[in-house]
Design a protein around this motif. Structure first.
Motif, PDB file in Angstrom:
ATOM      1  N   UNK A 116       0.842  -1.185   0.000  1.00 15.25           N
ATOM      2  CA  UNK A 116       0.000   0.000   0.000  1.00 15.25           C
ATOM      3  C   UNK A 116       0.883   1.243   0.000  1.00 15.25           C
ATOM      4  N   UNK A 117       0.660   2.114  -0.964  1.00 14.31           N
ATOM      5  CA  UNK A 117       1.482   3.314  -1.122  1.00 14.31           C
ATOM      6  C   UNK A 117       0.598   4.546  -0.986  1.00 14.31           C
ATOM      7  N   UNK A 118       1.188   5.724  -0.810  1.00  7.48           N
ATOM      8  CA  UNK A 118       0.356   6.927  -0.681  1.00  7.48           C
ATOM      9  C   UNK A 118      -0.554   7.175  -1.883  1.00  7.48           C
ATOM     10  N   UNK A 119      -0.110   6.811  -3.064  1.00 11.35           N
ATOM     11  CA  UNK A 119      -0.918   7.025  -4.263  1.00 11.35           C
ATOM     12  C   UNK A 119      -1.914   5.924  -4.537  1.00 11.35           C
ATOM     13  N   UNK A 120      -1.731   4.770  -3.916  1.00 11.42           N
ATOM     14  CA  UNK A 120      -2.621   3.633  -4.142  1.00 11.42           C
ATOM     15  C   UNK A 120      -2.700   2.802  -2.867  1.00 11.42           C
ATOM     16  N   UNK A 121      -3.679   3.095  -2.058  1.00 17.51           N
ATOM     17  CA  UNK A 121      -3.883   2.342  -0.820  1.00 17.51           C
ATOM     18  C   UNK A 121      -4.554   1.014  -1.143  1.00 17.51           C
ATOM     19  N   UNK A 122      -4.141  -0.033  -0.448  1.00 16.89           N
ATOM     20  CA  UNK A 122      -4.696  -1.367  -0.668  1.00 16.89           C
ATOM     21  C   UNK A 122      -5.352  -1.830   0.626  1.00 16.89           C
ATOM     22  N   UNK A 123      -6.672  -1.962   0.585  1.00 14.45           N
ATOM     23  CA  UNK A 123      -7.447  -2.407   1.741  1.00 14.45           C
ATOM     24  C   UNK A 123      -8.078  -3.758   1.430  1.00 14.45           C
ATOM     25  N   UNK A 124      -8.174  -4.607   2.441  1.00  8.70           N
ATOM     26  CA  UNK A 124      -8.806  -5.916   2.267  1.00  8.70           C
ATOM     27  C   UNK A 124      -9.730  -6.207   3.440  1.00  8.70           C
ATOM     28  N   UNK A 125     -10.744  -7.011   3.164  1.00  3.73           N
ATOM     29  CA  UNK A 125     -11.621  -7.509   4.223  1.00  3.73           C
ATOM     30  C   UNK A 125     -10.927  -8.685   4.896  1.00  3.73           C
ATOM     31  N   UNK A 143     -11.806 -11.675   5.149  1.00  3.54           N
ATOM     32  CA  UNK A 143     -11.873 -12.912   4.356  1.00  3.54           C
ATOM     33  C   UNK A 143     -10.919 -12.879   3.162  1.00  3.54           C
ATOM     34  N   UNK A 144     -10.446 -11.689   2.790  1.00  5.76           N
ATOM     35  CA  UNK A 144      -9.623 -11.540   1.587  1.00  5.76           C
ATOM     36  C   UNK A 144      -8.142 -11.321   1.891  1.00  5.76           C
ATOM     37  N   UNK A 145      -7.726 -11.515   3.134  1.00  9.16           N
ATOM     38  CA  UNK A 145      -6.319 -11.292   3.497  1.00  9.16           C
ATOM     39  C   UNK A 145      -5.455 -12.305   2.754  1.00  9.16           C
ATOM     40  N   UNK A 146      -4.476 -11.824   1.984  1.00 10.05           N
ATOM     41  CA  UNK A 146      -3.664 -12.753   1.187  1.00 10.05           C
ATOM     42  C   UNK A 146      -2.655 -13.519   2.035  1.00 10.05           C
ATOM     43  N   UNK A 147      -2.308 -14.701   1.545  1.00  4.95           N
ATOM     44  CA  UNK A 147      -1.239 -15.478   2.164  1.00  4.95           C
ATOM     45  C   UNK A 147       0.017 -15.247   1.336  1.00  4.95           C
ATOM     46  N   UNK A 148       1.085 -14.882   1.994  1.00  6.26           N
ATOM     47  CA  UNK A 148       2.348 -14.615   1.313  1.00  6.26           C
ATOM     48  C   UNK A 148       3.105 -15.928   1.170  1.00  6.26           C
ATOM     49  N   UNK A 150      -2.531 -12.850  12.721  1.00  6.70           N
ATOM     50  CA  UNK A 150      -3.244 -12.222  13.840  1.00  6.70           C
ATOM     51  C   UNK A 150      -4.544 -11.578  13.369  1.00  6.70           C
ATOM     52  N   UNK A 151      -4.520 -10.972  12.178  1.00  5.61           N
ATOM     53  CA  UNK A 151      -5.721 -10.320  11.643  1.00  5.61           C
ATOM     54  C   UNK A 151      -6.802 -11.352  11.319  1.00  5.61           C
ATOM     55  N   UNK A 152      -6.402 -12.491  10.779  1.00  5.94           N
ATOM     56  CA  UNK A 152      -7.379 -13.553  10.501  1.00  5.94           C
ATOM     57  C   UNK A 152      -7.990 -14.063  11.801  1.00  5.94           C
ATOM     58  N   UNK A 190      -3.026  -3.204   3.804  1.00  4.00           N
ATOM     59  CA  UNK A 190      -1.827  -4.037   3.699  1.00  4.00           C
ATOM     60  C   UNK A 190      -0.626  -3.109   3.572  1.00  4.00           C
ATOM     61  N   UNK A 191       0.261  -3.165   4.540  1.00  2.61           N
ATOM     62  CA  UNK A 191       1.450  -2.313   4.542  1.00  2.61           C
ATOM     63  C   UNK A 191       2.558  -2.927   3.692  1.00  2.61           C
ATOM     64  N   UNK A 192       2.905  -4.182   3.985  1.00  3.41           N
ATOM     65  CA  UNK A 192       4.035  -4.809   3.294  1.00  3.41           C
ATOM     66  C   UNK A 192       3.943  -6.328   3.356  1.00  3.41           C
TER      67      UNK A 192
END
Length: 132
Positions: free
Chosen positions: A81-90, A92-97, A117-119, A127-129
């Motif tokens: 997630x960057x200042x120009x394009x924030x990425x938010x998820x619910x 249920x949609x949290x990605x697995x890295x 922890x969020x799940x 999503x920060x990183x």
């Protein structure tokens, strides 16, 4: 020096120090950066960190990177997630890295936390990183 995205600066400094096999990296301090570094330490990607300096303008985070022989604990780290394009998820949609082998650092309504922890808390957020 004024930065438009201090979190990207943190990530790039860690990534560059990691690629050059430095033992430590010095980063300008902020509470959010300290919370992110604390999460990275709890996940086992860095050995330790400390806050140095007494004045607010002089505070720095000193991060000690973790290596196993010549192999770094951090294989990759990416700002999502960057200042120009924030990425938010619910929740249920949290990605697995890397199918669960990596970690997703998230900013939620309950503070900064990892994807696991969020799940567990059933909260979504920004999503920060990704780190793996």
């Amino acid at each position: 020096m004024f930065l438009t995205d201090p979190i990207s600066d943190l990530i790039v400094r860690i990534k560059n120090a990691n690629q050059r096999k430095h033992k430590t990296v010095e980063i300008p301090h902020s509470n959010k950066k300290e919370a992110i570094v604390k999460l990275i330490k709890e996940e086992g990607y860095i050995s330790s960190y400390s806050v140095e300096g007494s004045k607010k303008t002089d505070k720095r985070l000193l991060v000690t990177l973790k290596y196993k022989g010549k192999q770094s604990a951090i294989v990759g780290i990416k700002r999502v997630s960057k200042p120009g394009l924030r990425v938010y998820v619910k929740s249920e949609e949290i990605p697995k890295v890397l199918s669960g082998y990596g970690t997703c650092i998230m900013s939620t309504s309950k503070g900064l936390m990892t994807d696991k922890e969020a799940r567990k808390a059933n909260v979504g957020g920004e999503i920060i990183a990704f780190i793996w």
